[in-house]
Design an enzyme around this catalytic site. Sequence first.
Site, PDB file in Angstrom:
ATOM      1  CE  LYS A 146       6.695  19.929 -24.246  1.00 12.55           C
ATOM      2  NZ  LYS A 146       7.492  19.246 -23.231  1.00 12.55           N
ATOM      3  CB  SER A 221       8.914  22.209 -21.589  1.00  7.54           C
ATOM      4  OG  SER A 221       8.948  20.822 -21.763  1.00  7.54           O
ATOM      5  CB  SER A 245       8.386  18.777 -19.484  1.00  6.18           C
ATOM      6  OG  SER A 245       9.619  19.439 -19.440  1.00  6.18           O
TER       7      SER A 245
END
Length: 546
Positions: A146, A221, A245
């Site tokens: 990520k 996210s 997320s």
Amino acid sequence: MFRWVVKLRGLRIRNLVMAPPGIAALRVFLWTVFRAANFLYLPVFVTRIFHRATPCPPIENDILLLTAVELAEKIRKRELTCEAVVKAYIERVKEVNPIINAVIEDRFHDALEDAKEVDRFLSNTLMTTEEIEEKKPLLGIPLTVKGSIEVEGMKNTSGVVSRANVIAKEDAIIVKSARDAGAIPILTSNIPELCLNWESTNKLVGTTRNPHNTTRTVGGSSGGEAGLLATAASIIGVGSDIAGSLRLPAHFCGVWGHKPTPRVVPFAGHYPSCKNEDEWREVFTLGPMARYAKDLKLLLKIIANPEAKETLRLDEPVALEDLRIYYIEDLESILTNKVSSVCLDALHSVVDHMNKLCHVECEKAKIPLLKYAPEMASLVLLDIDDVDNLFVGRGDGSYAELFRYFTFRSKSVFMAIAYGVVRKLSKYIPNSTVEDCRKKLSEMKAELIKMLGDNGVLLIPTFPTEAHPHGDILRKVLDSGYCVIFNAFGLPVTNCPVKFSKNKLPVGIQVVSAPHNDRLTLAVAAEIEKTFGGWKPPQPREKACY
Ligand SMILES: *[C@@H]1O[C@H](CO)[C@@H](O)[C@H](O)[C@H]1NC(C)=O
Ligand SMILES: *[C@@H]1O[C@H](CO)[C@@H](O)[C@H](O)[C@H]1NC(C)=O
Ligand SMILES: *[C@@H]1O[C@H](CO)[C@@H](O)[C@H](O)[C@H]1NC(C)=O
């Protein structure tokens, strides 16, 4: 679109104003704002008529369909070269990324060099395959990271335009652990600016699109991760979770995401972070994402703290038939949308299956205050001071930035600015109200932990609906409450993909346990994968539904 009218009719004043007293006014205010937001969306609905989905090309290389566990074994046994594996993933990323826009930066060249190094190591080493499995369980496995987790020599931007040239000086601890175990990072994946949204969009890379329907969001996210996993352009990845997320993107894209028990996975090397580390550690955690359920455990074992490995007992077998299973169909909060029939159906399918499997029937959880938990949890998370955001070290320019945004001069996205504004406004909420929320939440947490005990899990929707069109999150912000409450409670949760909707979009459920019982949620995840099939590639429109 006109659901708010229905809501208005169904509105019970008692629901709006019941205890705790301090937040009744806040609740009425939020309710009004979210109903009004539906009106502002009318012009957006009109433009959507012209959007068309672009399908991803079918998966042709069979290497892409092996689990990480299988891949690692084949590489160790020299049945597949690491170079072939890494190449297959690089090719797949190149093929799908123009469609889904999920990559911040790649390191394809270096990754291929790393892969050749692994193959050289394997042709020279005297270690047995068992020794390799023990010392380097991820040897040769491509890993996606990520974009908010630091990888040495790669961008450390977190989607902020003014940080476009900031480069990370070292690996985050979990990236280093994964590399030490033999994994090969191949890219960093897209996120919302500073991770402050449940859709993955920023002004450096743009918006990541859902491979199941590119007019829809991947969520956020950890949205880039989920999009890549869903298109077979990644096999395992690492993400982070402060408000859903790791779970919401997994739900929207039909893959697996596990939010571990707080403090189990070291978080150093994540940007944004927070100076108030003690409070932060309780609600924020890094964790594994995967295309196949059993790979979650493989990765979690590697990124967890050495001490946590003992408390988690991840290799201890779980007797599924002895589990006590609780479920919640709908939080019944007036601030969240009703859970859609497809999400309820996913939950009921798992409940029915577990009823057949377990000695004791699944039971509806009864925690009356839970319907107030979404706004209480949001308020308490919002109250944490010193979280890195756009305005740190810049005085407080949130209103000015908002003005720049509405005059098309801002380099930030709306949600990142809104975080600053909402935080500022939240300072007007009396401290006693926040304290009240904290107290109620900790009572609920104690009640939940008592209910779950040492062999219980809770099943609950991850979100009320399937993935929505880009931008819709603004009128569904508090629907994230289904995820956010478990950050506030500090409980481990796995998102498990269960079904597909009639729009061919995946939907999942969350499996929750008491702290340090991550092995229970992972065992239920494996059972759900076995029974319902888990991840499936995005289907072109013509093909039949599952
Ligand atoms: C990434 O950026 C943040 C904020 O500027 C900084 O604190 C952190 O040390 C950087 N990370 C690395 C590994 O350089
Ligand atoms: C809440 O408490 C802090 C100090 O703990 C204080 O600075 C602030 O003014 C208080 N806010 C309100 C609205 O009472
Ligand atoms: C994708 O979603 C849109 C709504 O956002 C819908 O109109 C369209 O039919 C869907 N396309 C496919 C291929 O399913």
